[in-house]
Design an enzyme around this catalytic site. Structure first.
Site, PDB file in Angstrom:
ATOM      1  N   ARG A 242     -36.802 -27.014  -5.224  1.00 56.79           N
ATOM      2  CA  ARG A 242     -36.835 -25.596  -5.567  1.00 56.79           C
ATOM      3  C   ARG A 242     -38.216 -25.203  -6.094  1.00 56.79           C
ATOM      4  NH1 ARG A 242     -32.707 -28.438  -8.084  1.00 56.79           N
ATOM      5  NH2 ARG A 242     -33.291 -29.207 -10.103  1.00 56.79           N
TER       6      ARG A 242
ATOM      7  N   ASP B 141     -33.979 -23.623 -17.249  1.00 53.07           N
ATOM      8  CA  ASP B 141     -32.731 -23.921 -17.943  1.00 53.07           C
ATOM      9  C   ASP B 141     -32.851 -23.578 -19.418  1.00 53.07           C
ATOM     10  OD1 ASP B 141     -31.257 -25.102 -15.787  1.00 53.07           O
ATOM     11  OD2 ASP B 141     -32.430 -26.927 -16.026  1.00 53.07           O
TER      12      ASP B 141
ATOM     13  N   ARG C 181     -36.365 -18.989  -5.252  1.00 49.03           N
ATOM     14  CA  ARG C 181     -35.269 -19.964  -5.301  1.00 49.03           C
ATOM     15  C   ARG C 181     -34.024 -19.404  -4.619  1.00 49.03           C
ATOM     16  NH1 ARG C 181     -32.825 -23.547 -10.253  1.00 49.03           N
ATOM     17  NH2 ARG C 181     -31.216 -24.550  -8.998  1.00 49.03           N
TER      18      ARG C 181
ATOM     19  N   ASP D 257     -37.171 -23.812 -11.431  1.00 55.13           N
ATOM     20  CA  ASP D 257     -35.894 -24.095 -12.081  1.00 55.13           C
ATOM     21  C   ASP D 257     -36.093 -23.839 -13.576  1.00 55.13           C
ATOM     22  OD1 ASP D 257     -33.241 -25.060 -12.421  1.00 55.13           O
ATOM     23  OD2 ASP D 257     -34.028 -27.028 -12.989  1.00 55.13           O
TER      24      ASP D 257
END
Length: 164
Positions: free
Chosen positions: A85, A90, A75, A88
């Site tokens: 991407r 989170d 990334r 990812d």
């Protein structure tokens, strides 16, 4: 966790293995969902999943670790927001904490408005209460429009059976 570049499932599986070894204790992963892009519509579909587990890392250190995993997957940290991407990651929730720093907001600011987050999260943390909204993840997931989000037959290590 999400991916929409390269071998999406391989990116997610590699991240799941690395999370289990370096970040989380006893992680459980949701099923994998295929999701239409939410913001920049001119990009490939995503594969998304959620994970719940225990960590010895504080939220800031956990974020650094997740960013390292993203970087190792290829990334570009300088890519435009919401662009495609390979990986990812989170932090959606962290215990019952509410925090806002320049680099991290807990609970994740958009958690309650994203079906591609709520549907898999409800599988592994349905009873968890959103500390700011006071509603369970299962309640939030039941109230959201699931359009554009479909469960797949793909699995990650430690995946749930779909129950919450």
């Amino acid at each position: 966790m999400g991916s929409n570049l390269g071998s999406r499932i391989d990116h997610l599986r590699a991240a799941a293995r690395r999370l289990a070894k370096t970040v989380l204790v006893e992680p459980r992963f949701s099923r994998v969902y295929e999701t239409a892009p939410a913001y920049d519509l001119d990009q490939p579909a995503y594969l998304n999943a959620c994970c719940v587990g225990w960590t010895r890392l504080e939220p800031g250190a956990l974020l650094v670790s997740l960013k390292d995993l993203e970087s190792n997957a290829g990334r570009d940290p300088d890519a435009p927001r919401f662009s495609s991407r390979p990986l990812d990651l989170d932090i959606l929730l962290y215990a019952d904490e509410i925090a806002e720093t320049p680099h991290l907001t807990i609970p994740h600011a958009a958690l309650a408005e994203r079906a591609f987050v709520l549907l898999p999260l409800a599988e592994v943390a349905g009873a968890w209460r959103h500390p700011a909204l006071g509603r369970s993840i299962a309640e939030l997931a039941a109230a959201i429009d699931p359009e554009g989000v479909a469960v797949t037959d793909l699995r990650l290590p430690g995946a749930s059976d779909g129950g919450s």
